[in-house]
Every structure is written in structure tokens, then in C-alpha cells.
Enzyme design. Structure first.
Site, mmCIF file in Angstrom:
data_model
loop_
_atom_site.group_PDB
_atom_site.id
_atom_site.type_symbol
_atom_site.label_atom_id
_atom_site.label_comp_id
_atom_site.label_asym_id
_atom_site.label_seq_id
_atom_site.Cartn_x
_atom_site.Cartn_y
_atom_site.Cartn_z
ATOM 1 N N ARG A 205 16.693 80.720 87.902
ATOM 2 C CA ARG A 205 17.097 81.345 86.635
ATOM 3 C C ARG A 205 16.053 82.391 86.224
ATOM 4 N NH1 ARG A 205 19.639 76.008 85.618
ATOM 5 N NH2 ARG A 205 17.687 75.044 84.999
ATOM 6 N N ASP A 241 33.016 78.505 82.911
ATOM 7 C CA ASP A 241 32.994 77.192 83.558
ATOM 8 C C ASP A 241 34.364 76.564 83.333
ATOM 9 O OD1 ASP A 241 30.520 75.149 84.541
ATOM 10 O OD2 ASP A 241 32.384 74.167 83.932
ATOM 11 N N ASP A 289 27.088 80.186 91.022
ATOM 12 C CA ASP A 289 26.379 78.910 91.273
ATOM 13 C C ASP A 289 27.394 77.764 91.305
ATOM 14 O OD1 ASP A 289 24.488 76.933 91.561
ATOM 15 O OD2 ASP A 289 23.963 76.869 89.433
ATOM 16 N N CYS A 329 24.812 74.922 97.138
ATOM 17 C CA CYS A 329 24.016 73.688 97.113
ATOM 18 C C CYS A 329 24.607 72.647 98.070
ATOM 19 C CB CYS A 329 23.889 73.143 95.698
ATOM 20 S SG CYS A 329 25.451 72.775 94.920
#
Ligand code: SAH
Length: 385
Positions: A205, A241, A289, A329
């Protein structure tokens, strides 16, 4: 002392530096669940000491490869060392990881600091059994106001452990205020994702903020971490989101930090990127992300096409000189595979794209060199020419 003997294949694995031995490589067991055991070869040569699980496919997690039993204060010493390392990093935040399992030689244990509180996870039978001792060590060393055990991850089921959340020490409030750089967050340690925040992205970040400019998009925002880091350097920021709950967190965090240039929307990133493209919108800074698309090896091909799609669309949405901070990830997707995805997205977008920085999970989440999968978080900063 309880003992577990292993096959030549198991021995070779330990010799390669891997801390795990699978049940299929165990030849003889004289041990109970969650015990610290001596590990020997088939011919009883000592190979070290390990945590034993009577349930998981990962039967042994090595603690030491010495022939002497670990000293009684081994956990105190390792927790001390893990904390001293984090203190040496000069972290500009009050929330970060103190203990990162195997990478701190404390297999199956995670400890995160959130201000005056600790949130831990005991992920294997042995660390679960050791919780009273581990709690004492942490209280002596750090005097936290409270310790919460977020023992609700599904991986505990593989160990035959129940999913539960317990206060182990002191009092733990439902909201903990923490600071990360200039941003302040309200963290819900009982129900937030992971232990409350995505601490592994903290340094990314900060890095993203250094490139941020113009109009920004934070896709897969969770509680607005990247959006808040980008905000001071951008004209305006859109955070998206899919979860309404996450968007409520973004709105609350944005209000508490008085950041007037962030707007948050509950949307599916895949749909919204397509819609933004259709409307001819453009951005100067984009962060991708997403959650781990490949939770297992079988899911890798589909995951790669998911990564390709979002990266392709993001590159199309960027203005010349624009920055894309793109993450994966999934530990099953290697850095090389991820780099290939970005390259093929750039080719399809007919854009000239350069890598300006390659990053990974923060320094408080170290990678074991003998276990490539522990390098799970890849983060590329790329620039569209
Ligand atoms: N960037 C965040 C962490 C993101 S975690 C941080 O720095 O803290 C991944 C997020 O993606 C989760 O909050 C999840 O709700 C969201 N998500 C998953 N699938 C999605 C989709 N298809 N569209 C939008 N958001 C999605």
C-alpha cells in the site's frame, strides 16, 4: 519422549530443508496427538524434533534438526526472536504480524499485533495444545491489554480441531483502532477477514502510494486500504468490492480519516471493469488485489484466465503513463506464471508495458527459501507507456 519414524523419502525431504513430513512417509508412530516428538529414520537415527498431528496429511512439522531435545524455553526464545525482528523493521504502523508460523520456526502459529491487543491463530494440534504456555509467554513479553484466538480458519478442520474464537487474556473489544502510516482503521478482530486486516499488503500500500496520481481505481478493496493510501496523491479514487459489508467498512474508514475524494461501491470487479471500458472511462492508477483465485493446483488454469481478464481490462483502462499495481495471493500461481499472465494481457491490450517494481508480502511475513509456496503474495507495479 514420543517418537515417530519416517521413510527414506521423508528423510530426504527434511534434508532438503522442508519443515513438513507427510503421513505417507511416516513408518512408525509412538506418539499422541499434538505432541512434540523425536523424529528418527527407519533405523532409528535421530533426525530432529517436530510437532506431531494424528489427523492432518502433514504428520510432522519440524522444530529442530538437532539430535538433542529442544530446551524447555524454546517457544519463549523463538517468540522473543520473532518480536525482536519485527521491532528492528521500523514499521510505521500499529498493526503488523509478530509471528509468521514456519518462517519464525513456530509451525502452525500466527500472532498479529493490533495496537495494544494480540490476535493469534493456532493452526495445528500442537500449537492448540500449547495455547496456555504461548499465552503466558506473550503476556510476559508484551503485556497486551487482551489476546484473542481467531481459531476459526477452516484449515483447523484438517487437524480435527474445532473452529472457535476465544478471548485468552484480558478483554478484547469489538473494535480496535489501529494506524497504518497516516491512515487510521477501525478493525473488527472477531469477524474481520484473516485476523482483521490484510497486514501482508501493508508495504505494498505504501509502495503503491508512491506512484499514485490522477484518477485512481482500487479494485477488490476490502476495507479501503489501498484507496486510503492512494487518496492524498490522487484527484479522486473509486473503491470497489463485491461485499456490502466491506463497502460499509470502506465508507466508515474514509469518514474517520476525512478523505473526501474516495467513493466506494459494492460491485463485481469483473462486471464493473467491462462496464467502465464500455463507457470509455480512463484511469491513471489502478490496483488489482483479488482473493486467491487458485486455492488448489486443479484451479490454476481457471485462475490464470481470471487474472488475465482483469489485468487485460485494467491495462485498457489506463491512460498513457498510468500505473497498475497488480497482485496475486495464490501460492499455486508462481511469480513466473503471474508475469506471463501480465505479459499476455499487455499483448492483447496492444499496450507497451514495463515492470517498474516487483514486490511480495511484507517483511513481517517472511518467505522460507526451502518452501517456495510460502512466497504466496506477488505484487507487480507496471507502467503503461
Ligand atoms: N485490497 C484489500 C484486500 C482485498 S481481499 C486490502 O489491501 O486490504 C479481496 C477482496 O475481494 C475481499 O474483500 C472480497 O470481498 C473481494 N472480492 C472477491 N471477489 C470479488 C469480485 N468478483 N468483485 C469484487 N470484489 C470481490
Amino acid at each position: 519422549m514420543s517418537t515417530v519414524s519416517i521413510s527414506a523419502k521423508g528423510e530426504a525431504r527434511i534434508a532438503s530443508g522442508h519443515p513438513w513430513v507427510y503421513r505417507s512417509d511416516v513408518t512408525q508412530v509412538a506418539a499422541g496427538r499434538g505432541q512434540i516428538v523425536q523424529v528418527t529414520s527407519r533405523r532409528k537415527a535421530p533426525l530432529g524434533y517436530a510437532f506431531y498431528s494424528d489427523r492432518s496429511e502433514i504428520a510432522l512439522r519440524m522444530l529442530t534438526r538437532a539430535s538433542a531435545a529442544p530446551a524447555p524455553q524454546v517457544f519463549r526464545d523463538r517468540i522473543d526472536a520473532a518480536i525482536a525482528y519485527r521491532e528492528s523493521l521500523g514499521i510505521d504502523a500499529t498493526a503488523y504480524r509478530l509471528v509468521h508460523g514456519e518462517a519464525d520456526r513456530l509451525p502452525g502459529l500466527v500472532v498479529d499485533r493490533y495496537g495494544d491487543y494480540l490476535v493469534l491463530q493456532a493452526l495445528v494440534q500442537a500449537t492448540d495444545a500449547l495455547l496456555p504456555e504461548l499465552t503466558r509467554v506473550l503476556v510476559d513479553r508484551l503485556q497486551p491489554a487482551g489476546i484473542l484466538a481467531r481459531n476459526d480458519p477452516r484449515v483447523r478442520l484438517l487437524e480435527g480441531l474445532e473452529q472457535r474464537v476465544d478471548v485468552l487474556h484480558g478483554v478484547v473489544p469489538e473494535v480496535i483502532e489501529v494506524r497504518e502510516g497516516r491512515a487510521s482503521y477501525a478493525v473488527d478482530p472477531y469477524k474481520g477477514q484473516k485476523t482483521g486486516l490484510f497486514l501482508d499488503q501493508r508495504e505494498n500500500r505504501v509502495a503503491a502510494a508512491a506512484y499514485a496520481h490522477g484518477r485512481a481505481l482500487d479494485a477488490f478493496s476490502y476495507n479501503g486500504g489501498f484507496a486510503m493510501a492512494l487518496s492524498p496523491r490522487c484527484d479522486d479514487v473509486i473503491a470497489i468490492d463485491i461485499s456490502e459489508d466491506a463497502v460499509a467498512r470502506i465508507v466508515a474508514n474514509v469518514a474517520r480519516n476525512g478523505l473526501g475524494n474516495i467513493r466506494a461501491h459494492a460491485m463485481n470487479v469483473f462486471d464493473e471493469l467491462r462496464e467502465l471500458e464500455r463507457r470509455g472511462e480512463r484511469f491513471d492508477t489502478i490496483v488489482l488485489d483479488p482473493p486467491a483465485f487458485a486455492k488448489n493446483k486443479g484451479a490454476v488454469p481457471k485462475a490464470l484466465s481470471g487474472y488475465k481478464e482483469i489485468n487485460l481490462r485494467a491495462l485498457k483502462l489506463l491512460n498513457p503513463g498510468g500505473i497498475l499495481v497488480t497482485c496475486s495471493c495464490s501460492y499455486n500461481v508462481s511469480e513466473g506464471m503471474f508475469a506471463d499472465v501480465i505479459a499476455s494481457a499487455a499483448a492483447d491490450a496492444r499496450a507497451d508495458v514495463v515492470v517498474v517494481e516487483k514486490r511480495m508480502q511484507g517483511r513481517d511475513h517472511p518467505v522460507l527459501v526451502t518452501v517456495p509456496e510460502t512466497y504466496y503474495l506477488k505484487c507487480f507495479v507496471v507502467r503503461k507507456l
